[in-house]
Design a protein around this motif. Structure first.
Motif, PDB file in Angstrom:
ATOM      1  N   GLU A  12      14.296  10.547  -5.662  1.00  0.00           N
ATOM      2  CA  GLU A  12      13.983  11.313  -4.465  1.00  0.00           C
ATOM      3  C   GLU A  12      12.805  10.678  -3.732  1.00  0.00           C
ATOM      4  O   GLU A  12      11.905  10.126  -4.353  1.00  0.00           O
ATOM      5  N   THR A  13      12.832  10.757  -2.422  1.00  0.00           N
ATOM      6  CA  THR A  13      11.705  10.320  -1.607  1.00  0.00           C
ATOM      7  C   THR A  13      10.903  11.547  -1.206  1.00  0.00           C
ATOM      8  O   THR A  13      11.464  12.523  -0.722  1.00  0.00           O
ATOM      9  N   GLY A  41       6.062   2.251 -16.786  1.00  0.00           N
ATOM     10  CA  GLY A  41       6.096   3.027 -15.552  1.00  0.00           C
ATOM     11  C   GLY A  41       4.886   3.930 -15.390  1.00  0.00           C
ATOM     12  O   GLY A  41       4.104   4.153 -16.318  1.00  0.00           O
ATOM     13  N   VAL A  42       4.740   4.463 -14.175  1.00  0.00           N
ATOM     14  CA  VAL A  42       3.643   5.365 -13.835  1.00  0.00           C
ATOM     15  C   VAL A  42       4.212   6.765 -13.671  1.00  0.00           C
ATOM     16  O   VAL A  42       5.203   6.956 -12.958  1.00  0.00           O
ATOM     17  N   ASN A  69       4.645   3.973  -0.628  1.00  0.00           N
ATOM     18  CA  ASN A  69       4.781   3.332   0.689  1.00  0.00           C
ATOM     19  C   ASN A  69       5.556   2.019   0.592  1.00  0.00           C
ATOM     20  O   ASN A  69       5.214   1.029   1.228  1.00  0.00           O
ATOM     21  N   GLY A  70       6.588   1.998  -0.248  1.00  0.00           N
ATOM     22  CA  GLY A  70       7.436   0.815  -0.393  1.00  0.00           C
ATOM     23  C   GLY A  70       6.939  -0.208  -1.397  1.00  0.00           C
ATOM     24  O   GLY A  70       7.660  -1.143  -1.736  1.00  0.00           O
ATOM     25  N   LEU A  94       6.417   8.511  -1.394  1.00  0.00           N
ATOM     26  CA  LEU A  94       6.637   8.225  -2.808  1.00  0.00           C
ATOM     27  C   LEU A  94       8.129   8.198  -3.101  1.00  0.00           C
ATOM     28  O   LEU A  94       8.862   9.089  -2.669  1.00  0.00           O
ATOM     29  N   LEU A  95       8.566   7.189  -3.830  1.00  0.00           N
ATOM     30  CA  LEU A  95       9.920   7.184  -4.367  1.00  0.00           C
ATOM     31  C   LEU A  95       9.753   7.555  -5.827  1.00  0.00           C
ATOM     32  O   LEU A  95       9.027   6.879  -6.578  1.00  0.00           O
ATOM     33  N   ILE A  96      10.367   8.650  -6.229  1.00  0.00           N
ATOM     34  CA  ILE A  96      10.170   9.143  -7.592  1.00  0.00           C
ATOM     35  C   ILE A  96      11.499   9.344  -8.305  1.00  0.00           C
ATOM     36  O   ILE A  96      12.538   9.576  -7.690  1.00  0.00           O
ATOM     37  N   GLN A  97      11.443   9.219  -9.618  1.00  0.00           N
ATOM     38  CA  GLN A  97      12.568   9.524 -10.496  1.00  0.00           C
ATOM     39  C   GLN A  97      12.229  10.838 -11.169  1.00  0.00           C
ATOM     40  O   GLN A  97      11.210  10.944 -11.856  1.00  0.00           O
TER      41      GLN A  97
END
Length: 142
Positions: A12-13, A41-42, A69-70, A94-97
């Protein structure tokens, strides 16, 4: 987890606007501080209710942050990621899992459904006491 993006998970963004309390969450992880075994990962470790993330409501503790931010976070140290957040500007994408909502063993219930050994022993003690009282009453009448 092995550091690669699991395609079965929800990605999700999320766009957040920095507020007086900042973005309002803490992170763990990085190549120098692995939080998940074999995964550099963070991850989101804490959401502050009064911060931008807490008020937005979509980011959750345990979510994996893929990029800011990419800028992809894979292969970065914890300190480098903190610096990316610090210099990210007022609006941050943020692009998050998303964290898996169920346990790997198939359980889909909440953790509150699982009883600790102490509570099971407490229940067993109460039942044993009740049985002893009933046995005593029965023996007195016989």
């Amino acid at each position: 987890m092995n550091g690669s993006l699991d395609t079965s998970s929800t990605v999700e963004t999320i766009r957040l606007k920095r507020g007086p309390a900042g973005l309002g969450f803490n992170i763990v992880g990085g190549v120098d501080q692995q939080y998940v075994y074999n995964d550099s990962g963070v991850y989101v470790s804490k959401i502050k209710e009064d911060g931008a993330a807490g008020q937005d409501g979509r980011l959750q503790e345990g979510d994996k942050i893929i990029s800011i931010n990419g800028a992809v976070l894979e292969g970065r140290t914890h300190k480098a990621v903190v610096e990316l957040f610090r210099t990210a500007g007022e609006e941050v994408e943020l692009l998050i899992q998303k964290k898996e909502s169920h346990h790997m063993n198939g359980s889909t219930g909440s953790e509150s459904e699982h009883q600790s050994p102490a509570s099971v022993l407490g229940l067993l003690a109460v039942l044993t006491g009740a049985a002893a009282i009933l046995f005593y009453i029965y023996r007195r009448r016989a």
